[in-house]
Scaffold this motif. Structure first.
Motif, PDB file in Angstrom:
ATOM      1  N   SER A  51       0.879  -1.145  -0.035  1.00  0.00           N
ATOM      2  CA  SER A  51       0.188   0.015   0.077  1.00  0.00           C
ATOM      3  C   SER A  51       0.933   1.172   0.062  1.00  0.00           C
ATOM      4  CB  SER A  51      -1.049  -0.117   1.219  1.00  0.00           C
ATOM      5  OG  SER A  51      -1.715  -1.149   1.329  1.00  0.00           O
ATOM      6  N   CYS A  52       1.886   1.195  -0.587  1.00  0.00           N
ATOM      7  CA  CYS A  52       2.836   2.523  -0.570  1.00  0.00           C
ATOM      8  C   CYS A  52       2.539   2.989  -2.006  1.00  0.00           C
ATOM      9  CB  CYS A  52       4.479   1.957  -0.618  1.00  0.00           C
ATOM     10  SG  CYS A  52       5.536   3.365  -0.330  1.00  0.00           S
ATOM     11  N   VAL A  53       1.851   4.230  -1.900  1.00  0.00           N
ATOM     12  CA  VAL A  53       1.345   4.865  -3.189  1.00  0.00           C
ATOM     13  C   VAL A  53       1.968   6.155  -3.265  1.00  0.00           C
ATOM     14  CG1 VAL A  53      -1.020   5.847  -4.086  1.00  0.00           C
ATOM     15  CG2 VAL A  53      -0.923   3.684  -2.578  1.00  0.00           C
ATOM     16  N   GLY A  54       2.035   6.479  -4.545  1.00  0.00           N
ATOM     17  CA  GLY A  54       2.725   7.647  -5.121  1.00  0.00           C
ATOM     18  C   GLY A  54       4.321   7.530  -6.045  1.00  0.00           C
ATOM     19  N   ASP A  55       4.793   8.531  -6.287  1.00  0.00           N
ATOM     20  CA  ASP A  55       5.729   8.564  -7.403  1.00  0.00           C
ATOM     21  C   ASP A  55       7.020   8.070  -6.418  1.00  0.00           C
ATOM     22  OD1 ASP A  55       4.378   9.299  -9.319  1.00  0.00           O
ATOM     23  OD2 ASP A  55       4.871  11.448  -9.046  1.00  0.00           O
ATOM     24  N   LEU A  56       7.655   6.925  -6.534  1.00  0.00           N
ATOM     25  CA  LEU A  56       8.796   6.506  -5.875  1.00  0.00           C
ATOM     26  C   LEU A  56      10.201   6.922  -6.856  1.00  0.00           C
ATOM     27  CD1 LEU A  56       7.266   3.145  -4.561  1.00  0.00           C
ATOM     28  CD2 LEU A  56       7.418   5.661  -3.570  1.00  0.00           C
ATOM     29  N   GLU A  57      11.134   7.688  -6.854  1.00  0.00           N
ATOM     30  CA  GLU A  57      11.965   7.937  -7.387  1.00  0.00           C
ATOM     31  C   GLU A  57      13.366   7.381  -6.791  1.00  0.00           C
ATOM     32  OE1 GLU A  57      14.353  12.112  -8.963  1.00  0.00           O
ATOM     33  OE2 GLU A  57      12.650  12.356  -7.943  1.00  0.00           O
TER      34      GLU A  57
END
Length: 379
Positions: A281-287
């Protein structure tokens, strides 16, 4: 003679071996003190005449027996436990996995710590009040020839009057040994798939936290330095792109992993790797910033937290005068799951390949060395 030669060739090709059975006695504290009152669930203070199977103890140590099952020790004022184990005859690396908790929960401060020490290492691991249980991994050292190794686990606090209910609880300890690792034929990196690290606990679903380790030789993630805090995750409880284990970069702020390898200056190479999310459930832009030598590339994946993964690669030329080329993966952002647990990008299946011409030359050199070994054995 042929059978002997085949055995030696097999040993020559082995990449490594891990062993984790019966290195410690009573590692989960399931064997209680003989003097423990029957049917007691209250914390039991170990006195001078008491014994804890497999362990010695000093200071204020409590044995905890939960009504629903499960056993642990609480290390109070100057409390510590220790056990001596015998290293194997072969020289091997030893890795420890263990769980610690704060029984007082959020009402406890975060000043308490657990100190793990052995002849070649010492680690300090914080007990965070808001987090009921945390699992850590540590590199203990490298030993062989049956050496007697003393493992010591103690408590530490910066408060002069610490709350007695907040002293750290330790349980579920696993000690693992790993033989020396070498490169695979198709990868210039050692442990590029992150399969060699501390064991995962059978009763844990949260992975293993790995703290900063400047040297890859003293890192629980074998052959990789650790920058910041990362989480070592398993395929049983997380989305792992390849194999049984991967790395999740959870702390942001220039956190990640790094290694180095000897490459031929001026030759071309390709760095291949997989980025994804852990299905946590780790949501978002991962850079992630990937670096090979002087070449840096930034990659961003859009995560829905459902376990997606994507392969990437880039080419570069080795340009180091020393011949040692750094390889690293670093994240500058961090996120949290819906439950408030730190999370981030997952890195796995890192492969460094030489150009076709150089790779063929390396393969011929390897085959020639192997043939010479077989010829010597069969004389």
């Amino acid at each position: 003679m042929k059978k002997k030669a085949s055995t030696l060739v097999l040993q020559f090709l082995l990449l490594g071996f891990a062993y984790a059975a019966d290195l410690l006695q009573n590692p989960d504290f399931e064997s209680p003190p003989p003097s423990l009152p029957a049917n007691s669930t209250a914390p039991f203070l170990l006195k001078q005449n008491d014994t804890l199977p497999g362990w010695s103890f000093d200071g204020e140590v409590y044995y905890l027996k939960a009504s629903g099952g499960g056993h642990a020790v609480q290390l109070a004022q100057d409390g510590r436990i220790n056990q001596t184990f015998a290293a194997s005859a072969d020289f091997e690396d030893y890795l420890l996995t263990f769980a610690i908790a704060s029984p007082g929960g959020a009402s406890c401060s975060s000043n308490g710590s657990v100190v793990i020490s052995a002849p070649d290492s010492q680690g300090v691991f914080p007990v965070v009040g808001e987090q009921q249980r945390a699992v850590y991994g540590q590199f203990l050292g490298s030993w062989g020839d049956g050496e007697a190794i003393d493992l010591v686990i103690g408590s530490e606090t910066t408060e002069s009057d610490a709350n007695a209910t907040c002293w750290p609880v330790v349980d579920s300890i696993v000690l693992k040994s790993i033989a020396s690792l070498v490169k695979a034929n198709d990868n210039e990196l050692v442990n590029g798939g992150f399969e060699y690290g501390p064991d995962f606990l059978a009763d844990s679903t949260e992975g293993v936290l790995l703290q900063p380790a400047q040297s890859p030789l003293q890192s629980p993630l074998r052959q990789w330095s650790i920058l910041g805090t990362i989480k070592y995750i398993d395929s049983k409880h997380f989305a792992v792109p390849q194999g049984n284990a991967a790395v999740e970069i959870i702390s942001g702020n220039s956190s990640g992993i790094q290694t180095a390898t000897q490459l031929t200056k001026g030759s071309s190479y390709a760095l291949e790797f997989t980025l994804g999310d852990g299905n946590d459930s780790c949501v978002g832009d991962l850079e992630v910033r990937a670096q090979a030598g002087s070449v840096l590339q930034n990659y961003t994946i859009q995560s829905k937290g459902t376990g997606s993964a994507q392969k990437f690669s880039f080419k570069f030329k080795a340009d180091s005068d020393t011949g040692t080329t750094p390889i690293s993966f670093v994240s500058y952002t961090s996120s949290q799951t819906k439950d408030g647990v730190s999370c981030g990008p997952v890195v796995d299946d890192v492969v460094l390949r030489a150009s076709l011409g150089l790779r063929l030359a390396i393969q011929w050199k390897f085959l020639l060395s192997l043939l010479l070994l077989v010829a010597c054995v069969m004389k």
